[in-house]
Design a protein around this motif. Structure first.
Motif, PDB file in Angstrom:
ATOM      1  N   PHE A  94     115.647 -42.164  47.852  1.00 14.80           N
ATOM      2  CA  PHE A  94     114.216 -41.845  47.887  1.00 14.80           C
ATOM      3  C   PHE A  94     113.978 -40.565  48.680  1.00 14.80           C
ATOM      4  O   PHE A  94     113.283 -39.656  48.208  1.00 14.80           O
ATOM      5  CB  PHE A  94     113.452 -43.008  48.526  1.00 14.80           C
ATOM      6  CG  PHE A  94     111.958 -42.894  48.422  1.00 14.80           C
ATOM      7  CD1 PHE A  94     111.272 -43.527  47.402  1.00 14.80           C
ATOM      8  CD2 PHE A  94     111.234 -42.158  49.350  1.00 14.80           C
ATOM      9  CE1 PHE A  94     109.890 -43.421  47.297  1.00 14.80           C
ATOM     10  CE2 PHE A  94     109.863 -42.050  49.260  1.00 14.80           C
ATOM     11  CZ  PHE A  94     109.184 -42.678  48.236  1.00 14.80           C
ATOM     12  N   TYR A  95     114.551 -40.487  49.865  1.00 14.91           N
ATOM     13  CA  TYR A  95     114.327 -39.313  50.717  1.00 14.91           C
ATOM     14  C   TYR A  95     114.920 -38.053  50.086  1.00 14.91           C
ATOM     15  O   TYR A  95     114.274 -37.004  50.035  1.00 14.91           O
ATOM     16  CB  TYR A  95     114.937 -39.553  52.093  1.00 14.91           C
ATOM     17  CG  TYR A  95     114.643 -38.461  53.089  1.00 14.91           C
ATOM     18  CD1 TYR A  95     113.467 -38.471  53.830  1.00 14.91           C
ATOM     19  CD2 TYR A  95     115.531 -37.406  53.287  1.00 14.91           C
ATOM     20  CE1 TYR A  95     113.185 -37.466  54.744  1.00 14.91           C
ATOM     21  CE2 TYR A  95     115.254 -36.396  54.203  1.00 14.91           C
ATOM     22  CZ  TYR A  95     114.084 -36.442  54.925  1.00 14.91           C
ATOM     23  OH  TYR A  95     113.804 -35.438  55.825  1.00 14.91           O
ATOM     24  N   THR A  96     116.146 -38.156  49.586  1.00 19.00           N
ATOM     25  CA  THR A  96     116.779 -36.997  48.972  1.00 19.00           C
ATOM     26  C   THR A  96     116.071 -36.599  47.687  1.00 19.00           C
ATOM     27  O   THR A  96     115.955 -35.413  47.362  1.00 19.00           O
ATOM     28  CB  THR A  96     118.264 -37.284  48.691  1.00 19.00           C
ATOM     29  OG1 THR A  96     118.891 -37.778  49.878  1.00 19.00           O
ATOM     30  CG2 THR A  96     118.982 -36.027  48.235  1.00 19.00           C
ATOM     31  N   GLY A  97     115.572 -37.591  46.935  1.00 22.53           N
ATOM     32  CA  GLY A  97     114.780 -37.279  45.749  1.00 22.53           C
ATOM     33  C   GLY A  97     113.542 -36.485  46.098  1.00 22.53           C
ATOM     34  O   GLY A  97     113.153 -35.554  45.368  1.00 22.53           O
ATOM     35  N   ALA A  98     112.916 -36.815  47.232  1.00 21.89           N
ATOM     36  CA  ALA A  98     111.756 -36.047  47.686  1.00 21.89           C
ATOM     37  C   ALA A  98     112.147 -34.619  48.049  1.00 21.89           C
ATOM     38  O   ALA A  98     111.405 -33.671  47.767  1.00 21.89           O
ATOM     39  CB  ALA A  98     111.116 -36.744  48.889  1.00 21.89           C
ATOM     40  N   VAL A  99     113.328 -34.439  48.655  1.00 18.83           N
ATOM     41  CA  VAL A  99     113.798 -33.095  49.016  1.00 18.83           C
ATOM     42  C   VAL A  99     114.107 -32.278  47.758  1.00 18.83           C
ATOM     43  O   VAL A  99     113.741 -31.098  47.664  1.00 18.83           O
ATOM     44  CB  VAL A  99     115.038 -33.191  49.930  1.00 18.83           C
ATOM     45  CG1 VAL A  99     115.633 -31.799  50.177  1.00 18.83           C
ATOM     46  CG2 VAL A  99     114.675 -33.856  51.250  1.00 18.83           C
ATOM     47  N   VAL A 100     114.777 -32.904  46.784  1.00 18.49           N
ATOM     48  CA  VAL A 100     115.076 -32.217  45.529  1.00 18.49           C
ATOM     49  C   VAL A 100     113.786 -31.815  44.819  1.00 18.49           C
ATOM     50  O   VAL A 100     113.648 -30.686  44.313  1.00 18.49           O
ATOM     51  CB  VAL A 100     115.941 -33.114  44.618  1.00 18.49           C
ATOM     52  CG1 VAL A 100     116.086 -32.503  43.227  1.00 18.49           C
ATOM     53  CG2 VAL A 100     117.315 -33.325  45.234  1.00 18.49           C
ATOM     54  N   ALA A 101     112.822 -32.727  44.777  1.00 18.32           N
ATOM     55  CA  ALA A 101     111.535 -32.411  44.150  1.00 18.32           C
ATOM     56  C   ALA A 101     110.827 -31.280  44.893  1.00 18.32           C
ATOM     57  O   ALA A 101     110.181 -30.430  44.272  1.00 18.32           O
ATOM     58  CB  ALA A 101     110.656 -33.654  44.122  1.00 18.32           C
ATOM     59  N   THR A 102     110.948 -31.259  46.214  1.00 18.65           N
ATOM     60  CA  THR A 102     110.349 -30.185  47.006  1.00 18.65           C
ATOM     61  C   THR A 102     110.953 -28.834  46.640  1.00 18.65           C
ATOM     62  O   THR A 102     110.242 -27.829  46.485  1.00 18.65           O
ATOM     63  CB  THR A 102     110.547 -30.459  48.508  1.00 18.65           C
ATOM     64  OG1 THR A 102     109.872 -31.678  48.852  1.00 18.65           O
ATOM     65  CG2 THR A 102     109.991 -29.320  49.351  1.00 18.65           C
ATOM     66  N   ALA A 103     112.280 -28.817  46.495  1.00 17.85           N
ATOM     67  CA  ALA A 103     112.944 -27.557  46.127  1.00 17.85           C
ATOM     68  C   ALA A 103     112.452 -27.066  44.766  1.00 17.85           C
ATOM     69  O   ALA A 103     112.140 -25.876  44.590  1.00 17.85           O
ATOM     70  CB  ALA A 103     114.454 -27.758  46.114  1.00 17.85           C
ATOM     71  N   LEU A 104     112.357 -27.957  43.796  1.00 16.41           N
ATOM     72  CA  LEU A 104     111.898 -27.568  42.469  1.00 16.41           C
ATOM     73  C   LEU A 104     110.400 -27.266  42.453  1.00 16.41           C
ATOM     74  O   LEU A 104     109.935 -26.443  41.656  1.00 16.41           O
ATOM     75  CB  LEU A 104     112.215 -28.671  41.463  1.00 16.41           C
ATOM     76  CG  LEU A 104     113.704 -28.961  41.235  1.00 16.41           C
ATOM     77  CD1 LEU A 104     113.884 -30.105  40.263  1.00 16.41           C
ATOM     78  CD2 LEU A 104     114.425 -27.722  40.732  1.00 16.41           C
ATOM     79  N   GLY A 105     109.660 -27.933  43.331  1.00 17.85           N
ATOM     80  CA  GLY A 105     108.225 -27.715  43.362  1.00 17.85           C
ATOM     81  C   GLY A 105     107.809 -26.449  44.075  1.00 17.85           C
ATOM     82  O   GLY A 105     106.670 -25.988  43.915  1.00 17.85           O
ATOM     83  N   THR A 106     108.725 -25.872  44.851  1.00 19.74           N
ATOM     84  CA  THR A 106     108.394 -24.649  45.597  1.00 19.74           C
ATOM     85  C   THR A 106     109.094 -23.400  45.062  1.00 19.74           C
ATOM     86  O   THR A 106     108.568 -22.293  45.200  1.00 19.74           O
ATOM     87  CB  THR A 106     108.773 -24.816  47.083  1.00 19.74           C
ATOM     88  OG1 THR A 106     110.170 -25.142  47.185  1.00 19.74           O
ATOM     89  CG2 THR A 106     107.960 -25.913  47.735  1.00 19.74           C
TER      90      THR A 106
END
Length: 362
Positions: A94-106
Motif C-alpha cells: 500500500f505504501y509503496t503503491g502510493a509512492v509509485v503513484a506519486t512518481a507517476l502523478g508528478t
C-alpha cells in the motif's frame, strides 16, 4: 429466500455471524464504559462517539472516505487469509503503491482518466511483486511469513521515504511534501464540496471482482482448497506453490492499487510524515468479514464508524483518539477466542471419534 432461511437455521453458518456481531457490539459497549470512566463529560463524549458520524452530511461523507483504503487492505488480506497465511506485507504494498503513484502523478503527463488508471496499474504491479516476497521466503527457506513481512514493511517504508525525500520532494515547502500532483492525475469528486471521490466506486468495484474471483473462478477455488488442505490440494493435482505465489501477488496488487487510489483521490501531494499502516485496519476488517470479500464493505463501514466517532470525540472532548486501539484489541481478542474454542472443540471431537473407532474394533 431459501438461502436466507438456510443461513438462519443452519447453526454452523449462524454461529460465526453471531460471534462477529457480538464482537462489534461488545467493543461498542466496552468503549462506552471506558468513556464514562475516563471522561469528565461522558454523556457528551458518548454522543460525539456514537452520533457524530451521522449528525452532518459532511461527517457521513468523511466516514465513506475512511472506508476506501481499509476496504482495499481488507480485500487483500481476505485472499491471504484464505490460504491460512499471516503475511502483513500489504502494508508495504500500500505504501509503496502510493509512492509509485506519486512518481507517476508528478513526473509524467497523460490525459485525464488515463493518468490515474496507469498509476493504479503500475502501483498494483509493484505492490504485487512486493507481496510475493514473504511467500518466496516461506517456500524457499521456510521463513515465517508474519515475521518476514513485518521486517520488510520497514524496509519498504524507509525506501519509499527516501524516494520522496531525495527525488520527489517539493523544495519550496517547509514541510516534507512531494511535488504537487498534475491535475490529470486527480480523481473527480462524487459529491460537490466534499472530499468523497471516485475511489469509493473503484473500491466497490474491486469488492465485486474479488468476490467473483474467489468464489466463481477456478483460481479462487484453488486458493480456498489450498488453504483448507494443502496436502489434499497437491494430491488433487493443484500446483500449490504456484497458487501461493499468485494469491500473494493479487493480494499485493490490491494493496498497491489502494495506495494509488488514496493518493489520486484524497491528496494534492504526498504529505505522509509516517506510514499510515492501513494494513492493521485491514486485519480487523478481514477478520470481521470472516475472510469473505462480500462482507468487507460492512466490516469496513463499521470500523470506519468507530474511527470517525473516536476522531470527533477526541476533537470535541477529553478522550484521546488512541482509545480506538483498545476497541481494536477487544475485537481481535473476541474473534481469536472464537478460533481457540473451535480448535479445542475439534480436538475433543477427534479424540471422541478415535475412542469410538477403538471400541468398535474391539
Amino acid at each position: 429466500m431459501n438461502s436466507i432461511k438456510r443461513f438462519f437455521t443452519d447453526r454452523e453458518s449462524l454461529a460465526p455471524a453471531l460471534v462477529t456481531l457480538f464482537a462489534g457490539l461488545f467493543s461498542l459497549l466496552a468503549g462506552i464504559v471506558l468513556i464514562f470512566i475516563v471522561s469528565k463529560n461522558p454523556v457528551q463524549s458518548v454522543r460525539n462517539f456514537l452520533l457524530a458520524p451521522f449528525l452532518r452530511s459532511y461527517n457521513f461523507y468523511y466516514l465513506l472516505i475512511v472506508m476506501v483504503p481499509i476496504t482495499f487492505t481488507g480485500l487483500a488480506l481476505c485472499i491471504v487469509y484464505q490460504l491460512r497465511y499471516m503475511s502483513l506485507i500489504v502494508d508495504a504494498s500500500f505504501y509503496t503503491g502510493a509512492v509509485v503513484a506519486t512518481a507517476l502523478g508528478t513526473l509524467i503527463s497523460l490525459p485525464s482518466g488515463v493518468h490515474p488508471a496507469v498509476a493504479m496499474i503500475a502501483a498494483g504491479i509493484v505492490g504485487g511483486l512486493i507481496g510475493l516476497l514473504p511467500a518466496i521466503l516461506k517456500i524457499r527457506w521456510r521463513a515465517n511469513e508474519l515475521v518476514s513481512s513485518l521486517m520488510l514493511n520497514y524496509v519498504f517504508y524507509f525506501l519509499g521515504s527516501f524516494v520522496i525525500l531525495y527525488y520527489l520532494r517539493d523544495r519550496s515547502q517547509t514541510i516534507l511534501s512531494s511535488l504537487p500532483f498534475k491535475k490529470t492525475f486527480l480523481l473527480p469528486r462524487l459529491v460537490a464540496n466534499t472530499q468523497l471521490h471516485v475511489g469509493f466506486l473503484i473500491a466497490a468495484g474491486f469488492v465485486v471482482l474479488v468476490s467473483i474471483f474467489l468464489y466463481r473462478t477456478r483460481w479462487g477455488y484453488e486458493i480456498r482448497l489450498t488453504g483448507a488442505n494443502p496436502r489434499f490440494a497437491m494430491y488433487a493435482g493443484i500446483p500449490v506453490t504456484s497458487v501461493i505465489l499468485y494469491a500473494h501477488f493479487i493480494s499485493g496488487f490490491l494493496g498497491g492499487v489502494g495506495g494509488a487510489v488514496e493518493m489520486s483521490g484524497l491528496y494534492r501531494a504526498f504529505i505522509w510524515q509516517m506510514n499510515p499502516s492501513y494494513a492493521w485496519d485491514g486485519v480487523i476488517v478481514a477478520m470481521l468479514a470472516r475472510r469473505n470479500p462480500k462482507f468487507v464493505p460492512l466490516s469496513a463501514l463499521f470500523f470506519a464508524y468507530l474511527r470517525v466517532g473516536a476522531d470527533f470525540m477526541s476533537r470535541r472532548g477529553d478522550v484521546a483518539f488512541e482509545f480506538i486501539t483498545l476497541l481494536q484489541g477487544l475485537i481481535i481478542l473476541i474473534l481469536a477466542s472464537d478460533r481457540i474454542v473451535n480448535y479445542f472443540r475439534e480436538r475433543q471431537l477427534r479424540k471422541q471419534l478415535l475412542k469410538n473407532s477403538r471400541r468398535e474394533s474391539r
